[in-house]
Structures are given as C-alpha cells and as structure tokens.
Design an enzyme around this catalytic site. Structure first.
Site, PDB file in Angstrom:
ATOM      1  N   HIS A 188      48.658  32.306  44.661  1.00 48.27           N
ATOM      2  CA  HIS A 188      48.438  33.385  43.695  1.00 48.27           C
ATOM      3  C   HIS A 188      47.032  33.975  43.810  1.00 48.27           C
ATOM      4  CE1 HIS A 188      49.039  34.956  39.333  1.00 48.27           C
ATOM      5  NE2 HIS A 188      48.098  35.628  39.936  1.00 48.27           N
ATOM      6  N   GLU A 229      46.914  37.625  31.217  1.00 45.66           N
ATOM      7  CA  GLU A 229      46.276  36.324  31.462  1.00 45.66           C
ATOM      8  C   GLU A 229      45.247  35.970  30.383  1.00 45.66           C
ATOM      9  OE1 GLU A 229      47.661  34.492  33.400  1.00 45.66           O
ATOM     10  OE2 GLU A 229      48.484  35.625  35.076  1.00 45.66           O
ATOM     11  N   GLU A 276      25.532  28.738  53.353  1.00 46.23           N
ATOM     12  CA  GLU A 276      25.198  29.098  51.970  1.00 46.23           C
ATOM     13  C   GLU A 276      26.133  28.502  50.909  1.00 46.23           C
ATOM     14  OE1 GLU A 276      22.740  31.953  50.660  1.00 46.23           O
ATOM     15  OE2 GLU A 276      22.000  30.426  52.043  1.00 46.23           O
ATOM     16  N   HIS A 286      39.585  36.946  37.423  1.00 48.00           N
ATOM     17  CA  HIS A 286      40.714  36.502  38.247  1.00 48.00           C
ATOM     18  C   HIS A 286      41.041  37.595  39.243  1.00 48.00           C
ATOM     19  CE1 HIS A 286      44.682  35.389  39.573  1.00 48.00           C
ATOM     20  NE2 HIS A 286      45.237  36.415  38.961  1.00 48.00           N
ATOM     21  N   HIS A 289      43.038  38.278  43.507  1.00 45.37           N
ATOM     22  CA  HIS A 289      43.895  37.744  44.568  1.00 45.37           C
ATOM     23  C   HIS A 289      43.147  37.787  45.904  1.00 45.37           C
ATOM     24  CE1 HIS A 289      47.455  39.205  41.804  1.00 45.37           C
ATOM     25  NE2 HIS A 289      46.776  38.199  41.277  1.00 45.37           N
TER      26      HIS A 289
HETATM   27  O1  2HA Z   1      47.429  40.733  35.736  1.00 45.55           O
HETATM   28  O2  2HA Z   1      46.981  39.117  38.399  1.00 45.55           O
HETATM   29  O3  2HA Z   1      47.978  36.953  37.313  1.00 45.55           O
HETATM   30  C1  2HA Z   1      48.048  40.589  36.950  1.00 45.55           C
HETATM   31  C2  2HA Z   1      47.765  39.268  37.509  1.00 45.55           C
HETATM   32  C3  2HA Z   1      48.468  38.148  36.877  1.00 45.55           C
HETATM   33 ZN    ZN Z   2      47.058  37.306  39.402  1.00 46.42          ZN
END
Ligand code: 2HA
Ligand code: ZN
Length: 274
Positions: free
Chosen positions: A212, A118, A171, A141, A143
């Site tokens: 995602h 990414e 908050e 990033h 999940h």
């Molecule tokens: O790197 O989360 O979006 C693994 C991920 C890709």
């Molecule tokens: Zn990801």
C-alpha cells in the site's frame, strides 16, 4: 478583528506546496495519500473566527486526547493534483470538539467534503507521537513507489527491512536511526489499521503498510517529507542494486556504528551487531 484570507496562511501554503510536490513525484496518484498538520490556536487566529463552526462531522473513534486541537487536513476522495487550483475544496481546517468524537469544520472542505478516510490512522498516530515527542505536528501518508515495491520483494521483518535501507545510502542511518516499522496488511480507513499504525509510531517515525504505502511523522513538513524522501531514495537504490545483479559489498555494521557516533544518533536497539 478583521481576518486575513486563509489562502495567505503559511500553513496553507505549505500544504499546497507539499501536495503539489508529492503529486509530481508520482507518490499520490488519483486520491492516494493524505496529510494532517497540527496547528496552534495562535497560527489560526489571524485567519479564522474560531467561534464560527461551519459544519459538525462525526468520527468513528475517540480522539479525547486531542480535544480542542486544530488540524489542517486533506479531504477524502480528493486528488493531490487538484489542491493547488482549489485549496478550499480539497483541504479543511478542523477542530476536535469537546466530545472527542466530532470534528468542527472551520474552513474549507467545500461542497460537503469530509476529511481523509485515513483520519483514524492520522489522529491515533498524532496521539502516539505526541506521547513520545511533544513537538510532533505532521502525519503524512503516501504511496512512495519503490518503498511500496519493496514490500513485495523484501522480507517484511522490521529489522531486516530497516538494515537494508540503512545500507543503501550512507545518510539513512542519520536520518532515520529509529528505523522503519511494519504493520500486517489491514483494510485501509479502519480503526484497526489506525491502532496498528499508532502502536508502531511509538517506536519509529516511519511505518510501512505492506502492498500500500508508507506513513511518516515529524515535527514539521520538511522533517516528515525528508524522512519519507530519504527512505524512498534508499528503496530506489535497492531496486537498482537488485536489477544490477545484487549486493557485492555494502556498508558494514562497524561503519554504521562510526556514523552513529559521528552524527550522535542512536540506532534502534538491537538492529546493529555490537
Ligand atoms: O486516501 O491513500 O490509504 C487515499 C489513500 C488511502
Ligand atoms: Zn493510501
């Protein structure tokens, strides 16, 4: 000058602590998630000979605005779970070369590993955030489970999604007055998703990738982690509220305005009724 072992560097310790914490929270299964952390030359100099380039890694996009900048990044295909046991195999310190299209590896990413898939989204987001906030240093990033789930059950309208999160914990408005932006579903790892994310990053430090995960930006690791953690908590409360039969009463816009005044934050324009 003798160099100190990079494993002693404060920024390395922060990366190890954060990836370990995120794994434990269940937001970074397998190779899920990635972090990039902009470092100053003063920060890396005690630990690295900056003339010593280990490997040159080509990039699929132009990062001219970041030439000469140093980053510590998570590796592609690497598991956050494993970072603590072998930081040098799972993390790397890189510098953007003078052509803007090559990374100079200065430490880590052992055994021919490469930075996160990414990277386009990360570096484009750094460029976008630095334009509006010169202090921005971290892009993260992951999940985050309840936020991800909400992209299936809540309408994907930025204003409505943001307002729901603001209403779930008092908050929230104070922590992310700029709200949560949302891009369309796009194939991960591409320049296209990088461009879409970066465009949103000019307005907000949180960007949802539907079905995602979430992107966050901040001036340090605590700020970006705290942002995602607060939005994720609100999404978790939303999940419970829905499971308990839905909203019977909530924080009103009048209340949210009072909060904004008390904490001196500016809610995203047009998101609250006047
Ligand atoms: O790197 O989360 O979006 C693994 C991920 C890709
Ligand atoms: Zn990801």
């Amino acid at each position: 000058m003798r160099k100190i072992d990079l494993l002693q560097a404060p920024f390395l310790k922060e990366m190890v602590a954060t990836t370990t914490n995120l794994y434990r929270l269940g937001w970074d299964e397998r190779n899920g998630g990635n972090i990039s952390y902009l470092l100053t030359e003063e920060e890396v100099l005690p630990f690295l000979d900056i003339q010593q380039v280990i490997r040159r890694i080509p990039m699929i996009f132009d990062a001219t605005q970041l030439i000469g900048k140093y980053f510590i990044v998570t590796g592609s295909g690497k598991y956050f779970k494993n970072v603590i046991d072998d930081p040098a195999a799972n993390l790397g310190v890189v510098r953007i070369a003078s052509d803007g299209r090559t990374l100079e590896l200065l430490w880590g990413l052992e055994n021919d590993a490469v930075p996160t898939s990414e990277l386009p989204s990360h570096l484009m987001s750094h460029i976008a955030r630095l334009e509006v906030d010169p202090e921005n240093r971290v892009i993260m990033h992951n999940h985050a489970t309840h936020l991800l789930a909400m992209t299936f059950t809540h309408e994907l309208d930025e204003k409505s999604f943001t307002r729901t999160l603001w209403q779930m914990c008092t908050e929230c408005l104070v922590v992310f007055p700029d709200g949560v932006s949302i891009i369309p579903w796009i194939v991960p790892g591409t320049n296209e998703i990088g461009e879409a994310t970066a465009a949103k990053m000019k307005e907000a430090r949180l960007v949802m990738w539907p079905y995602h995960g979430v992107y966050g930006a901040g001036k340090d690791m605590d700020e970006v982690f705290g942002l995602i953690e607060t939005a994720e908590k609100a999404a978790q409360v939303y999940t419970y509220v829905q499971a308990q039969g839905g909203v019977k009463q909530t924080i009103t816009d009048e209340n949210l305005w009072k909060l904004a005044r008390a904490f001196k934050v500016e809610p995203r324009l047009g998101y609250l009724t006047e």
